[in-house]
Design a protein around this motif. Structure first.
Motif, PDB file in Angstrom:
ATOM      1  N   ALA A 156     -27.306  -5.144  42.379  1.00 28.09           N
ATOM      2  CA  ALA A 156     -27.637  -6.597  42.103  1.00 28.09           C
ATOM      3  C   ALA A 156     -26.766  -7.829  43.091  1.00 28.09           C
ATOM      4  N   ARG A 157     -25.703  -7.362  43.888  1.00 31.80           N
ATOM      5  CA  ARG A 157     -25.534  -7.973  44.823  1.00 31.80           C
ATOM      6  C   ARG A 157     -26.911  -9.027  45.529  1.00 31.80           C
ATOM      7  N   ARG A 158     -28.148  -8.329  45.572  1.00 30.50           N
ATOM      8  CA  ARG A 158     -28.635  -8.784  46.820  1.00 30.50           C
ATOM      9  C   ARG A 158     -30.415  -8.850  45.311  1.00 30.50           C
ATOM     10  N   PRO A 159     -30.440  -9.981  44.691  1.00 31.35           N
ATOM     11  CA  PRO A 159     -31.124 -10.251  44.012  1.00 31.35           C
ATOM     12  C   PRO A 159     -32.443  -9.931  43.975  1.00 31.35           C
ATOM     13  N   ALA A 160     -33.755  -9.962  45.475  1.00 29.77           N
ATOM     14  CA  ALA A 160     -34.497  -9.871  45.795  1.00 29.77           C
ATOM     15  C   ALA A 160     -35.236  -8.212  46.233  1.00 29.77           C
ATOM     16  N   GLU A 161     -33.975  -7.363  46.275  1.00 33.52           N
ATOM     17  CA  GLU A 161     -33.662  -5.956  46.288  1.00 33.52           C
ATOM     18  C   GLU A 161     -33.393  -5.625  45.333  1.00 33.52           C
ATOM     19  N   TRP A 162     -32.744  -5.988  44.181  1.00 33.53           N
ATOM     20  CA  TRP A 162     -32.882  -5.617  43.065  1.00 33.53           C
ATOM     21  C   TRP A 162     -34.096  -5.978  42.730  1.00 33.53           C
ATOM     22  N   ARG A 163     -34.811  -6.681  42.578  1.00 34.00           N
ATOM     23  CA  ARG A 163     -36.177  -7.055  41.609  1.00 34.00           C
ATOM     24  C   ARG A 163     -36.757  -5.884  42.758  1.00 34.00           C
ATOM     25  N   ALA A 164     -37.044  -5.383  43.728  1.00 33.53           N
ATOM     26  CA  ALA A 164     -38.071  -4.338  44.532  1.00 33.53           C
ATOM     27  C   ALA A 164     -38.015  -3.272  44.090  1.00 33.53           C
TER      28      ALA A 164
END
Length: 193
Positions: A40-48
């Motif tokens: 979650a520290r990188r929201p776009a990567e978390w979502r992907a």
């Protein structure tokens, strides 16, 4: 024991959609698995990451059971020396298979595990994808067809293996540690409320 190399973000500081999903998981299992906060520290990567995870692991089509899917993750994560995924997905595997021993057996040597010939063939293929994907041949497909798996099921085995190869490497380099709760899941009966 190595420590986590990146601090886990606070749940309060996360985007609303991510926070809501994490709280759903917490309500379901009783704790927040570290992977949810670590990514979650990188929201776009978390979502992907979780969109692809869910597409592979929660799909209803195909002949792979939830236990089969977790078996693939556990065996290949062990081959990749990923402590986090072996412990976390081994716990889920024990629950889905209702067998306290299977995850340990599969993580150490799936060829000696108390699993079906179909599952053994599935894991043989997953391990080949994990360790020598360049050597996959038509005969590897034939072996799985003999166990009733079709080409789409074979794609699923390979995709799960490849996806968790990424996850294994992220967990290992970042030092993600399994939540202590995972170690007992599926081994000790859950307390009744």
């Amino acid at each position: 024991m190595p420590t986590q190399r990146y601090p886990l973000p606070s749940l309060d500081n996360l985007p609303a959609d991510i926070r809501a999903r994490i709280l759903e998981v917490q309500d379901k299992v009783g704790f927040v698995p570290h992977v949810f906060l670590a990514l979650a520290r990188r929201p776009a990567e978390w979502r992907a990451f979780f969109a692809y995870h869910d597409a592979l692991m929660l799909k209803e089509e195909g002949r792979l059971t939830k236990g089969d899917r977790e078996m693939i993750v556990t065996a290949t994560s062990a081959a990749n020396h990923c402590l986090y995924c072996v412990v976390a997905h081994g716990a889920i595997l024990r629950i889905y298979e209702k067998n306290a021993l299977v995850a340990d057996q599969v993580a150490v040597n799936h060829r000696k595990a108390d699993i079906t010939p179909r599952q053994r063939a599935m894991l043989d293929f997953a391990m080949k994808v994990c360790q020598a994907s360049h050597a996959i041949e038509d005969s590897d497909f034939t072996a799985l067809h003999a166990h009733g798996l079709d080409d789409e099921d074979i794609w699923d085995i390979a995709a799960i293996t490849a996806f968790f190869g990424l996850s294994n490497r992220m967990a290992s380099f970042a030092g993600w540690q399994p939540n202590p709760e995972f170690y007992l899941m599926g081994r000790v009966p859950k307390a009744k409320a």
